[in-house]
Design a protein around this motif. Sequence first.
Motif, PDB file in Angstrom:
ATOM      1  N   GLU A 279       0.831  -1.210   0.000  1.00  0.00           N
ATOM      2  CA  GLU A 279       0.000   0.000   0.000  1.00  0.00           C
ATOM      3  C   GLU A 279       0.864   1.257   0.000  1.00  0.00           C
ATOM      4  N   GLU A 280       1.973   1.210   0.718  1.00  0.00           N
ATOM      5  CA  GLU A 280       2.874   2.366   0.711  1.00  0.00           C
ATOM      6  C   GLU A 280       3.360   2.661  -0.705  1.00  0.00           C
ATOM      7  N   GLU A 281       3.584   1.624  -1.477  1.00  0.00           N
ATOM      8  CA  GLU A 281       4.079   1.803  -2.840  1.00  0.00           C
ATOM      9  C   GLU A 281       2.977   2.205  -3.806  1.00  0.00           C
ATOM     10  N   SER A 282       1.758   1.714  -3.579  1.00  0.00           N
ATOM     11  CA  SER A 282       0.700   1.909  -4.577  1.00  0.00           C
ATOM     12  C   SER A 282      -0.256   3.062  -4.269  1.00  0.00           C
ATOM     13  N   PHE A 283      -0.402   3.446  -3.011  1.00  0.00           N
ATOM     14  CA  PHE A 283      -1.361   4.500  -2.676  1.00  0.00           C
ATOM     15  C   PHE A 283      -0.870   5.856  -3.180  1.00  0.00           C
ATOM     16  N   PRO A 284      -1.779   6.750  -3.544  1.00  0.00           N
ATOM     17  CA  PRO A 284      -1.378   8.099  -3.944  1.00  0.00           C
ATOM     18  C   PRO A 284      -0.886   8.897  -2.736  1.00  0.00           C
ATOM     19  N   ASP A 285      -0.287  10.047  -2.998  1.00  0.00           N
ATOM     20  CA  ASP A 285       0.241  10.866  -1.912  1.00  0.00           C
ATOM     21  C   ASP A 285      -0.856  11.564  -1.115  1.00  0.00           C
ATOM     22  N   SER A 286      -2.048  11.604  -1.647  1.00  0.00           N
ATOM     23  CA  SER A 286      -3.177  12.178  -0.910  1.00  0.00           C
ATOM     24  C   SER A 286      -4.343  11.195  -0.963  1.00  0.00           C
ATOM     25  N   PHE A 287      -4.607  10.550   0.173  1.00  0.00           N
ATOM     26  CA  PHE A 287      -5.716   9.605   0.236  1.00  0.00           C
ATOM     27  C   PHE A 287      -6.470   9.664   1.565  1.00  0.00           C
ATOM     28  N   LEU A 288      -5.870  10.270   2.589  1.00  0.00           N
ATOM     29  CA  LEU A 288      -6.451  10.205   3.927  1.00  0.00           C
ATOM     30  C   LEU A 288      -7.770  10.971   4.044  1.00  0.00           C
ATOM     31  N   GLU A 289      -7.874  12.123   3.391  1.00  0.00           N
ATOM     32  CA  GLU A 289      -9.124  12.870   3.477  1.00  0.00           C
ATOM     33  C   GLU A 289     -10.246  12.108   2.783  1.00  0.00           C
ATOM     34  N   ALA A 290      -9.970  11.589   1.588  1.00  0.00           N
ATOM     35  CA  ALA A 290     -10.994  10.822   0.861  1.00  0.00           C
ATOM     36  C   ALA A 290     -11.388   9.579   1.647  1.00  0.00           C
ATOM     37  N   ASP A 291     -10.420   8.951   2.297  1.00  0.00           N
ATOM     38  CA  ASP A 291     -10.717   7.770   3.099  1.00  0.00           C
ATOM     39  C   ASP A 291     -11.699   8.103   4.220  1.00  0.00           C
ATOM     40  N   LEU A 292     -11.437   9.202   4.930  1.00  0.00           N
ATOM     41  CA  LEU A 292     -12.323   9.542   6.043  1.00  0.00           C
ATOM     42  C   LEU A 292     -13.708   9.953   5.535  1.00  0.00           C
ATOM     43  N   ARG A 293     -13.749  10.674   4.433  1.00  0.00           N
ATOM     44  CA  ARG A 293     -15.044  11.038   3.846  1.00  0.00           C
ATOM     45  C   ARG A 293     -15.857   9.777   3.545  1.00  0.00           C
ATOM     46  N   GLY A 294     -15.195   8.805   2.948  1.00  0.00           N
ATOM     47  CA  GLY A 294     -15.889   7.571   2.613  1.00  0.00           C
ATOM     48  C   GLY A 294     -16.384   6.843   3.843  1.00  0.00           C
ATOM     49  N   ARG A 295     -15.555   6.796   4.875  1.00  0.00           N
ATOM     50  CA  ARG A 295     -15.948   6.110   6.098  1.00  0.00           C
ATOM     51  C   ARG A 295     -17.154   6.774   6.750  1.00  0.00           C
ATOM     52  N   LEU A 296     -17.177   8.098   6.742  1.00  0.00           N
ATOM     53  CA  LEU A 296     -18.250   8.811   7.438  1.00  0.00           C
ATOM     54  C   LEU A 296     -19.592   8.729   6.723  1.00  0.00           C
TER      55      LEU A 296
END
Length: 319
Positions: A211-228
Amino acid sequence: MTLLTAGQAVSAETETTAEDTINALNGVFGRHAGERTSHAKGFCAAGHFIAAEQEDGFVKGPLFKAARTNVTARFSIGGGNPKASDKSRSVRGLGLRFHISDDEELDLVMISAPVFFAATPSQFVEFLKARTADPATGQKDPAKIKAFNEANPNVMAHVNYLAETPPPASYATTPYFSTHAFLFDGTANKQRAARWIFEPAGGFQGLTKQEEESFPDSFLEADLRGRLTGTAAQWDVFLQIAEAGDAIDDPTAVWPDTRRRVAAGKLVIDQIIEKGTQNDCTGLVFDPNNLPSGIEATDDPILAIRSPAYGISLNRRSQ
């Protein structure tokens, strides 16, 4: 205690000023108009805090009496680069403002490491100077960093924790720590020193190497939006109680895991706050010296210099 203005605030041992700390951060990360000097990359959220029933009034104060307290939050990446990678081996931040009443608030400035990287303002500045790139080469000097670390072994608990812990897979599955201790009023007019700890309800989840190699440099905000969109993010909130011999004025000090934890409540985050809306926290300063009745600051010099340093940082945002 003598109160000083931002320009006057100093660290007694070396007369390190609040402006020195901000200059040191700018030296490492540069200056970015309109952005925070530290934890520049982030976004705002909202939720509430549900206080736990206290054992025989173990801690007192309005925060622990209210059934529910509204909270403004800001999630962030450590450092002053507004384009920092969400996969970086740096801390994740959680700034919180508890809206206790019209007259009282509580601010917490939490990071995803159990201890801080400096015990004094002068050490804070020297830590950053050792990691400032050479203007001629644009590169940091590993020998300078090594020499600083060897001369300052107390910083290594923070450095090693970040080196050994995978980057968080989500803001919602990250633990957060105050690193600073505070004094809490309790029964029989007794004060207890304690640190805040926020444990994610589902436990910590870090990125795998893939995941460190494949994830984009910005994903945390989208992740939390999706979770909420499905369910709120929750943390169990504890106070880790100091015992005799524990340093309560040193945020680099490691307290044993055996220290008692008292349940303080539950943090629930259920909404992202959009930029430009009424509750946008972009211009808000989360200051851990903003304390309600029942909670007091210790003599921690890093804690003390935060208020004037934040004031300088706020002024520079508009320059």
